[in-house]
Motif scaffolding. Structure first.
Motif, PDB file in Angstrom:
ATOM      1  N   ARG A   1       0.836  -1.211   0.000  1.00 20.19           N
ATOM      2  CA  ARG A   1       0.000   0.000   0.000  1.00 20.19           C
ATOM      3  C   ARG A   1       0.865   1.254   0.000  1.00 20.19           C
ATOM      4  NH1 ARG A   1      -2.604   1.654   5.559  1.00 20.19           N
ATOM      5  NH2 ARG A   1      -0.451   2.340   5.793  1.00 20.19           N
ATOM      6  N   ASP A   2       1.935   1.215   0.793  1.00 20.30           N
ATOM      7  CA  ASP A   2       2.825   2.371   0.938  1.00 20.30           C
ATOM      8  C   ASP A   2       3.955   2.368  -0.091  1.00 20.30           C
ATOM      9  OD1 ASP A   2       1.246   3.157   3.070  1.00 20.30           O
ATOM     10  OD2 ASP A   2       2.642   2.449   4.609  1.00 20.30           O
ATOM     11  N   LYS A   3       3.829   1.492  -1.091  1.00 16.10           N
ATOM     12  CA  LYS A   3       4.806   1.409  -2.193  1.00 16.10           C
ATOM     13  C   LYS A   3       6.218   1.122  -1.698  1.00 16.10           C
ATOM     14  CE  LYS A   3       2.117   4.258  -5.360  1.00 16.10           C
ATOM     15  NZ  LYS A   3       0.858   4.062  -4.754  1.00 16.10           N
ATOM     16  N   TYR A   4       6.310   0.378  -0.590  1.00 18.36           N
ATOM     17  CA  TYR A   4       7.595  -0.039  -0.020  1.00 18.36           C
ATOM     18  C   TYR A   4       8.505   1.150   0.302  1.00 18.36           C
ATOM     19  CZ  TYR A   4       6.009  -4.619  -1.521  1.00 18.36           C
ATOM     20  OH  TYR A   4       5.262  -5.757  -1.708  1.00 18.36           O
ATOM     21  N   LEU A   5       7.897   2.281   0.643  1.00 21.69           N
ATOM     22  CA  LEU A   5       8.646   3.504   0.952  1.00 21.69           C
ATOM     23  C   LEU A   5       8.332   3.976   2.371  1.00 21.69           C
ATOM     24  CD1 LEU A   5       7.987   5.459  -2.354  1.00 21.69           C
ATOM     25  CD2 LEU A   5      10.154   4.446  -1.648  1.00 21.69           C
ATOM     26  N   CYS A   6       9.348   4.515   3.043  1.00 24.00           N
ATOM     27  CA  CYS A   6       9.125   5.155   4.335  1.00 24.00           C
ATOM     28  C   CYS A   6       8.246   6.374   4.096  1.00 24.00           C
ATOM     29  CB  CYS A   6      10.457   5.572   4.961  1.00 24.00           C
ATOM     30  SG  CYS A   6      10.247   6.573   6.457  1.00 24.00           S
ATOM     31  N   GLN A   7       7.121   6.425   4.777  1.00 20.96           N
ATOM     32  CA  GLN A   7       6.155   7.495   4.553  1.00 20.96           C
ATOM     33  C   GLN A   7       6.611   8.842   5.121  1.00 20.96           C
ATOM     34  OE1 GLN A   7       3.211   6.835   2.518  1.00 20.96           O
ATOM     35  NE2 GLN A   7       4.846   5.353   2.158  1.00 20.96           N
ATOM     36  N   VAL A   8       7.439   8.839   6.164  1.00 22.62           N
ATOM     37  CA  VAL A   8       7.978  10.090   6.697  1.00 22.62           C
ATOM     38  C   VAL A   8       9.012  10.645   5.731  1.00 22.62           C
ATOM     39  CG1 VAL A   8       9.238  11.169   8.596  1.00 22.62           C
ATOM     40  CG2 VAL A   8       7.497   9.439   9.090  1.00 22.62           C
ATOM     41  N   CYS A   9       9.909   9.800   5.253  1.00 19.56           N
ATOM     42  CA  CYS A   9      10.909  10.243   4.266  1.00 19.56           C
ATOM     43  C   CYS A   9      10.218  10.755   3.012  1.00 19.56           C
ATOM     44  CB  CYS A   9      11.859   9.095   3.908  1.00 19.56           C
ATOM     45  SG  CYS A   9      13.003   8.632   5.216  1.00 19.56           S
ATOM     46  N   LEU A  10       9.200  10.049   2.561  1.00 23.37           N
ATOM     47  CA  LEU A  10       8.471  10.434   1.353  1.00 23.37           C
ATOM     48  C   LEU A  10       7.876  11.830   1.493  1.00 23.37           C
ATOM     49  CD1 LEU A  10       7.556   9.481  -1.447  1.00 23.37           C
ATOM     50  CD2 LEU A  10       5.528   8.526  -0.352  1.00 23.37           C
ATOM     51  N   LYS A  11       7.371  12.140   2.681  1.00 22.62           N
ATOM     52  CA  LYS A  11       6.817  13.469   2.951  1.00 22.62           C
ATOM     53  C   LYS A  11       7.860  14.556   2.696  1.00 22.62           C
ATOM     54  CE  LYS A  11       5.149  16.265   6.786  1.00 22.62           C
ATOM     55  NZ  LYS A  11       4.922  16.305   8.222  1.00 22.62           N
ATOM     56  N   HIS A  12       9.128  14.230   2.923  1.00 18.01           N
ATOM     57  CA  HIS A  12      10.223  15.185   2.752  1.00 18.01           C
ATOM     58  C   HIS A  12      10.935  15.008   1.411  1.00 18.01           C
ATOM     59  CE1 HIS A  12       9.705  16.580   6.838  1.00 18.01           C
ATOM     60  NE2 HIS A  12       9.680  15.328   7.239  1.00 18.01           N
TER      61      HIS A  12
END
Length: 117
Positions: A47-58
């Motif tokens: 669901r989160d595309k295997y990405l850290c969602q906090v890092c993605l925000k930045h």
């Protein structure tokens, strides 16, 4: 400053967080070794595309060593252990920060509620 402990559910000084792990006979320990958790964890990462969602925000794309974090810890509310709105993909650094209370529950929930590209 006092922080809530994600492991034992108690309150500790920020620099003296609990070193305990889940007891081997606890419900949380058994859950973390269940097929339901393994499947749900993979579902959330996808669901989160295997990405850290906090890092993605930045604007950073961190996909190595990502983990699924329980926003409300299992020890606090066992019923939310498989709730998609209580689970988020984080890198190891942000996972530790979230466990220590450095990232608020509200911020983590807002990242889940954000539209995903």
């Amino acid at each position: 400053m006092l922080r809530s402990c994600a492991v034992c559910g108690g309150i500790h000084q920020e620099d003296q967080m609990c070193k305990r792990k889940y007891k081997k006979d606890s419900r949380a320990y058994h859950f973390r070794n269940s097929n339901k958790w393994i499947l749900k964890r993979e579902e959330i990462k996808k669901r989160d595309k295997y990405l850290c969602q906090v890092c993605l925000k930045h604007g950073r794309f961190i996909y190595q060593d990502v983990q699924v974090h329980h926003i409300i810890p299992i020890n606090k509310d066992y019923d939310k252990r498989l709730d998609n709105n209580n689970l988020i993909t984080l890198c190891t650094v942000h996972h530790k920060d979230a466990e220590r209370g450095f990232i608020s529950v509200e911020e983590l929930h807002s990242l889940i509620d954000s539209p995903r590209g």
